[in-house]
Enzyme design. Structure first.
Site, mmCIF file in Angstrom:
data_model
loop_
_atom_site.group_PDB
_atom_site.id
_atom_site.type_symbol
_atom_site.label_atom_id
_atom_site.label_comp_id
_atom_site.label_asym_id
_atom_site.label_seq_id
_atom_site.Cartn_x
_atom_site.Cartn_y
_atom_site.Cartn_z
ATOM 1 N N GLY A 123 0.793 -1.227 0.000
ATOM 2 C CA GLY A 123 0.000 0.000 0.000
ATOM 3 C C GLY A 123 0.820 1.269 0.000
ATOM 4 N N CYS A 124 1.756 1.385 -0.945
ATOM 5 C CA CYS A 124 2.696 2.520 -0.947
ATOM 6 C C CYS A 124 2.328 3.660 -1.888
ATOM 7 C CB CYS A 124 4.095 2.019 -1.312
ATOM 8 S SG CYS A 124 4.856 0.990 -0.057
ATOM 9 N N SER A 125 1.166 3.631 -2.486
ATOM 10 C CA SER A 125 0.836 4.667 -3.463
ATOM 11 C C SER A 125 0.555 6.016 -2.822
ATOM 12 C CB SER A 125 -0.368 4.240 -4.309
ATOM 13 O OG SER A 125 -1.511 4.065 -3.486
ATOM 14 N N SER A 126 0.184 6.010 -1.531
ATOM 15 C CA SER A 126 -0.134 7.267 -0.849
ATOM 16 C C SER A 126 -0.086 7.044 0.655
ATOM 17 C CB SER A 126 -1.534 7.766 -1.257
ATOM 18 O OG SER A 126 -2.532 6.833 -0.842
ATOM 19 N N TYR B 169 -14.973 -1.152 9.581
ATOM 20 C CA TYR B 169 -13.533 -0.868 9.497
ATOM 21 C C TYR B 169 -12.833 -1.252 10.799
ATOM 22 C CZ TYR B 169 -9.246 1.908 9.292
ATOM 23 O OH TYR B 169 -7.926 2.315 9.323
#
Length: 251
Positions: A8-11, A140
């Protein structure tokens, strides 16, 4: 030179964590559903790979391509805000597929390699909602609470082989694109009957001064990955730290 694999490194937190490990001289394998190398600094120590943690074949390909790693950071996740009454069970399952089962699947994929080397750290990123549950994020929170229990139990199993499992618990981070990343799955999840209550919750969030930054989380992940201690939980951000301390006092 050690190597970390981060999902999950896109943002948000994943992006900042990848930057931080790069700045510390590590090899970084930054994974994203849709790879965008331009969001990270250019470096010979960086590889950007495509990964969907809900697809077993994608996980297997990334683990194989990564080679030996020292730390796995399970950061990939999706947000959800809305009344549970209005949340379809299909949406609940979608959240669990990424936030819970995706974390478990990634962990299971790397553990044989860690165990054979008798070295490795798994860092799972959850949320301060596990420290003080909030309204309108029941699904969540449940997906993250599951990882809290999973990691606490797993830490005992891994300890027998010299391995570690850690939890990083970020506080409220307005810069994480939580709502944006929720996308269409959030539409219609605040029915008219819940609107006044939802507005009060939004107002409470916007009025708080104690928020968590990406760097707060990156530094907490770094400590969890490198301090060599048996500490399990690492709250990240001033609000999460305060909640953790309040919980300790109340226990």
């Amino acid at each position: 030179m050690k190597t970390v694999l981060i999902t999950g490194c896109s943002s948000g937190y994943g992006l900042e964590t990848a930057r931080h490990f790069l700045s510390q001289g590590w090899n970084v394998i930054a994974t994203m559903r849709s790879p965008r190398a331009e969001v990270l600094p250019r470096s010979e120590r960086l590889r950007v790979l495509a990964l969907d943690v809900t697809r077993p074949e994608s996980i297997a390909a990334v683990v194989e391509a990564s080679g030996p790693i020292d730390v796995l950071v399970n950061n990939a996740g999706i947000g959800l805000f809305g009344a549970f009454e209005a949340t379809p069970m299909a949406t609940t399952r979608e959240v669990f597929e990424t936030n819970t089962f995706g974390v478990m699947a990634m962990t299971q994929a790397v553990l044989p390699r860690f165990r054979e080397r008798r070295a490795g750290v798994v860092v799972n990123v959850t949320s301060s909602a596990t420290l003080a549950p909030m309204p309108l994020v029941a699904v969540y929170t449940a997906s993250k609470m599951a990882i809290e229990g999973f990691t606490a139990s797993l830490a005992h199993e891994l300890g027998a082989f010299g391995l570690s499992a850690k939890l990083v618990e970020p506080g409220y981070g307005p810069g994480t694109r939580f709502a944006e990343n929720g996308g269409p799955r959030m539409q219609g999840l605040v029915p008219e009957a819940y609107a006044p209550f939802a507005q009060s919750v939004f107002a409470m969030l916007t009025q708080t001064d104690a928020v968590t930054t990406g760097l707060d989380v990156a530094e907490a992940v770094w400590r969890a990955a490198t301090d060599g201690s048996k500490q399990l939980r690492y709250p990240a951000g001033p609000d999460a730290v305060a909640l953790a301390r309040a919980g300790e006092r109340g226990s």
